[in-house]
Design a protein around this motif. Structure first.
Motif, mmCIF file in Angstrom:
data_model
loop_
_atom_site.group_PDB
_atom_site.id
_atom_site.type_symbol
_atom_site.label_atom_id
_atom_site.label_comp_id
_atom_site.label_asym_id
_atom_site.label_seq_id
_atom_site.Cartn_x
_atom_site.Cartn_y
_atom_site.Cartn_z
ATOM 1 N N LEU A 45 -74.943 44.427 9.584
ATOM 2 C CA LEU A 45 -74.641 44.870 10.941
ATOM 3 C C LEU A 45 -73.648 43.914 11.597
ATOM 4 N N THR A 46 -73.905 42.580 11.419
ATOM 5 C CA THR A 46 -73.019 41.577 12.017
ATOM 6 C C THR A 46 -71.608 41.760 11.477
ATOM 7 N N ALA A 47 -71.518 41.925 10.141
ATOM 8 C CA ALA A 47 -70.198 42.050 9.524
ATOM 9 C C ALA A 47 -69.480 43.300 10.055
ATOM 10 N N GLY A 48 -70.232 44.417 10.148
ATOM 11 C CA GLY A 48 -69.638 45.676 10.620
ATOM 12 C C GLY A 48 -69.166 45.535 12.062
ATOM 13 N N THR A 49 -70.044 44.965 12.915
ATOM 14 C CA THR A 49 -69.700 44.797 14.329
ATOM 15 C C THR A 49 -68.496 43.875 14.464
ATOM 16 N N ALA A 50 -68.528 42.775 13.683
ATOM 17 C CA ALA A 50 -67.435 41.799 13.771
ATOM 18 C C ALA A 50 -66.107 42.467 13.409
ATOM 19 N N HIS A 51 -66.119 43.346 12.393
ATOM 20 C CA HIS A 51 -64.877 44.039 12.008
ATOM 21 C C HIS A 51 -64.355 44.906 13.147
ATOM 22 N N ASN A 52 -65.299 45.623 13.812
ATOM 23 C CA ASN A 52 -64.889 46.465 14.944
ATOM 24 C C ASN A 52 -64.272 45.624 16.050
ATOM 25 N N ILE A 53 -64.943 44.489 16.333
ATOM 26 C CA ILE A 53 -64.431 43.623 17.410
ATOM 27 C C ILE A 53 -63.045 43.103 17.030
ATOM 28 N N LYS A 54 -62.885 42.726 15.748
ATOM 29 C CA LYS A 54 -61.576 42.211 15.288
ATOM 30 C C LYS A 54 -60.478 43.256 15.506
ATOM 31 N N ASN A 55 -60.794 44.508 15.174
ATOM 32 C CA ASN A 55 -59.789 45.560 15.348
ATOM 33 C C ASN A 55 -59.405 45.709 16.812
ATOM 34 N N SER A 56 -60.432 45.716 17.684
ATOM 35 C CA SER A 56 -60.132 45.855 19.117
ATOM 36 C C SER A 56 -59.301 44.671 19.589
ATOM 37 N N LEU A 57 -59.670 43.477 19.116
ATOM 38 C CA LEU A 57 -58.929 42.282 19.538
ATOM 39 C C LEU A 57 -57.469 42.349 19.101
ATOM 40 N N SER A 58 -57.235 42.830 17.864
ATOM 41 C CA SER A 58 -55.844 42.931 17.395
ATOM 42 C C SER A 58 -55.060 43.863 18.289
ATOM 43 N N ASN A 59 -55.709 44.981 18.696
ATOM 44 C CA ASN A 59 -55.017 45.926 19.576
ATOM 45 C C ASN A 59 -54.679 45.281 20.909
ATOM 46 N N ILE A 60 -55.659 44.604 21.489
ATOM 47 C CA ILE A 60 -55.454 43.965 22.803
ATOM 48 C C ILE A 60 -54.286 42.973 22.703
ATOM 49 N N LYS A 61 -54.340 42.154 21.628
ATOM 50 C CA LYS A 61 -53.306 41.128 21.467
ATOM 51 C C LYS A 61 -51.934 41.773 21.254
ATOM 52 N N ALA A 62 -51.913 42.822 20.407
ATOM 53 C CA ALA A 62 -50.636 43.461 20.087
ATOM 54 C C ALA A 62 -50.004 44.077 21.337
ATOM 55 N N VAL A 63 -50.830 44.730 22.169
ATOM 56 C CA VAL A 63 -50.288 45.379 23.375
ATOM 57 C C VAL A 63 -49.737 44.321 24.339
ATOM 58 N N ALA A 64 -50.520 43.246 24.530
ATOM 59 C CA ALA A 64 -50.066 42.187 25.444
ATOM 60 C C ALA A 64 -48.775 41.551 24.924
ATOM 61 N N GLN A 65 -48.719 41.313 23.613
ATOM 62 C CA GLN A 65 -47.537 40.691 23.014
ATOM 63 C C GLN A 65 -46.323 41.618 23.136
ATOM 64 N N PHE A 66 -46.582 42.931 22.931
ATOM 65 C CA PHE A 66 -45.518 43.930 23.031
ATOM 66 C C PHE A 66 -44.908 43.894 24.441
ATOM 67 N N CYS A 67 -45.775 43.870 25.460
ATOM 68 C CA CYS A 67 -45.287 43.835 26.847
ATOM 69 C C CYS A 67 -44.470 42.571 27.093
ATOM 70 N N LEU A 68 -44.950 41.453 26.553
ATOM 71 C CA LEU A 68 -44.239 40.180 26.741
ATOM 72 C C LEU A 68 -42.850 40.227 26.109
#
Ligand SMILES: Nc1ncnc2c1ncn2[C@@H]1O[C@H](COP(=O)(O)OP(=O)(O)OP(=O)(O)O)[C@@H](O)[C@H]1O
Ligand SMILES: [Mg+2]
Length: 263
Positions: A45-68
């Motif tokens: 469960l931890t591994a699965g949840t962590a993967h989901n969080i990682k994906n969301s984090l990559s999106n957040i980072k990518a969008v912010a970086q794109f705007c910058l």
């Protein structure tokens, strides 16, 4: 002592029995919680949840970086976006460590030499040593007995000890890494001694507590993970420190009987 108990003594015994009963049910509960199937489930469960969080984090980072990168933006907004990028990177590191903690079953222990792992970890951080003016001395005894190890995992632990040492010496310093065979304990011992700021006594008690950090950008999971990794190798980890003088981290790993290495 008399044959008959006083009411107070009886009350004490009853409390003791209740306490023992309590302990028994607590132990049962602990056994249930520590049941291998349940633990495997939690890890999954931890591994699965962590993967989901990682994906969301990559999106957040990518969008912010794109705007910058893409838009001309006011300084206050630019600053906020940079905070988003920085913090998503930090959260990503935390999740990576948690993923590693949730993955103990993937350990691939095989006979190997700690010297090789020290070289591997050192090569990764060499540029930081040079940049920060930290001198390194390596005294790795030749022909050390082999130990059962997972090179990738052990490298991760060694890397954290080295990075902690570097962080502790922001303005020059010295790190000595020594590896030797202790025939009495039948162990290979690797020690990392730095001349950094050291760890105050109160903090020393907390360094293995998950998320304990004194660094602005630290996750506080490095030593938690390192300890876990050393335990997976049936080894022990010891940290001694003198504030103002430095810190010594000692890893002891049981030797793999009958094997010797040439390096
Ligand atoms: N060699 C060292 N010298 C001084 N302090 C240390 C040393 N190693 C560990 N510490 C102390 O122990 C704390 C916990 O270390 P740990 O490696 O777990 O997390 P961190 O280094 O803060 O974060 P991260 O490992 O994610 O970068 C550090 O914040 C620091 O205060
Ligand atoms: Mg660390």
């Amino acid at each position: 002592m008399g044959k008959h108990k006083t009411p107070d003594a009886m009350a004490d015994s009853i409390q003791t029995i209740e306490c023992i009963k309590g302990t028994t049910s607590l132990m049962k509960l602990q056994n249930r919680l520590m049941n291998p199937g349940r633990l495997a489930g939690i890890r999954h469960l931890t591994a699965g949840t962590a993967h989901n969080i990682k994906n969301s984090l990559s999106n957040i980072k990518a969008v912010a970086q794109f705007c910058l990168d893409r838009y001309e933006i006011d300084e206050p907004l630019r600053k906020s976006l940079k905070v988003i990028v920085k913090n998503s990177k930090k959260a990503n590191r935390t999740v990576n460590v948690l993923l590693n903690l949730a993955r103990p079953h993937e350990t691939a222990l095989a006979p190997g030499t700690v010297n090789r792992v020290v070289h591997r970890a050192y090569n990764l951080v060499k540029p930081i040593f040079l940049k920060q003016g930290v001198r390194l001395s390596k005294r790795l005894h030749r022909k050390l007995p082999m130990v059962l190890l997972d090179e990738d995992l052990l490298e991760e632990a060694f890397l954290n000890f080295i990075l902690n040492a570097i962080d502790a010496m922001p303005r020059r310093g010295r790190l000595s890494i020594t590896a030797y065979h202790d025939p009495k304990s039948a162990e290979v011992v690797v020690s990392f001694v730095d001349s950094g700021c050291g760890i105050p006594n109160d903090n020393l008690k907390k360094i293995f507590t998950p998320f304990f950090t004194t660094k602005k950008d630290g996750t506080g999971l490095g030593l938690t993970l390192a300890k876990h990794i050393i335990e997976l190798h049936s080894g022990t980890l010891q940290v001694e420190s003198k504030p103002g003088y430095g810190t010594e981290v000692t890893v002891s790993l049981p030797i793999h009987i009958g094997k010797r290495t040439g390096r």
